[in-house]
Write an enzyme that holds these catalytic residues in place. Structure first.
Site, short mmCIF file in Angstrom:
data_model
loop_
_atom_site.label_atom_id
_atom_site.label_comp_id
_atom_site.label_asym_id
_atom_site.label_seq_id
_atom_site.Cartn_x
_atom_site.Cartn_y
_atom_site.Cartn_z
N HIS A 1 0.85 -1.20 0.00
CA HIS A 1 0.00 0.00 0.00
C HIS A 1 0.88 1.24 0.00
O HIS A 1 0.96 1.94 1.02
CB HIS A 1 -0.92 0.00 1.23
CG HIS A 1 -2.08 0.93 1.12
ND1 HIS A 1 -2.03 2.23 1.57
CD2 HIS A 1 -3.31 0.75 0.62
CE1 HIS A 1 -3.21 2.81 1.37
NE2 HIS A 1 -4.00 1.92 0.80
N PHE A 2 1.53 1.59 -0.95
CA PHE A 2 1.62 1.05 -2.30
C PHE A 2 3.07 0.73 -2.58
O PHE A 2 3.94 1.43 -2.06
CB PHE A 2 1.10 2.07 -3.31
CG PHE A 2 -0.34 2.44 -3.06
CD1 PHE A 2 -1.38 1.65 -3.52
CD2 PHE A 2 -0.66 3.58 -2.32
CE1 PHE A 2 -2.71 2.00 -3.29
CE2 PHE A 2 -1.98 3.93 -2.09
CZ PHE A 2 -3.01 3.14 -2.56
#
Length: 147
Positions: free
Chosen positions: A47-48
């Site tokens: 994420h991410f």
């Protein structure tokens, strides 16, 4: 100030799910908690990838754990056995990203309670800038059947 060991004597969250590293101050109705956001957090890889941003739900969870500490500390040292469960999350807003290396300051205020139900306003800051705000309620279970 209450460190991680002291926090774990009050709230049940452990390991990567304890999202409060210290409580800087607290009263019966307010608290300021701190989360040191690290680059080895479980969510960073996904994420991410190559651009980690702390998920908003985890920011709200960190606020809730700070609130949980405030309420549960009033019933004394329960060795993390009492539990608090979300009942509602209202008006959650995220205004800035939280990234590894940030220090997340978690301000909560209890705005109401009735029996085992507690309602809070929470605001999260990084470097004095508001990054998230929410109103949430939780139900206290101070005698769960934990084996």
């Amino acid at each position: 100030m209450v460190d991680a060991f002291g926090i774990e004597r009050v709230i049940p969250h452990r390991g990567y799910m304890r999202l409060v590293d210290e409580i800087r101050e607290f009263t019966d109705k307010t608290a300021i908690g701190v989360k040191y956001v690290r680059d080895d957090e479980f969510w960073c890889a996904g994420h991410f990838p190559s651009h980690p941003v702390m998920p908003g739900v985890l920011i709200i969870e960190a606020l809730a754990q700070t609130a949980c500490f405030t309420v549960l500390s009033q019933i004394g040292n329960n060795n993390g056995r009492a539990l608090g469960y979300f009942v509602s999350i209202e008006n959650a807003r995220f205004t800035h990203m939280v990234r590894p290396g940030d220090t997340l300051e978690l301000h909560i205020e209890e705005i109401g309670s009735k029996m085992k139900l507690h309602k809070f306003n929470g605001t999260a800051f990084v470097n004095g800038k508001r990054v998230a705000v929410a109103t949430f309620s939780a139900m206290l279970d101070n005698d769960p059947k934990i084996e």
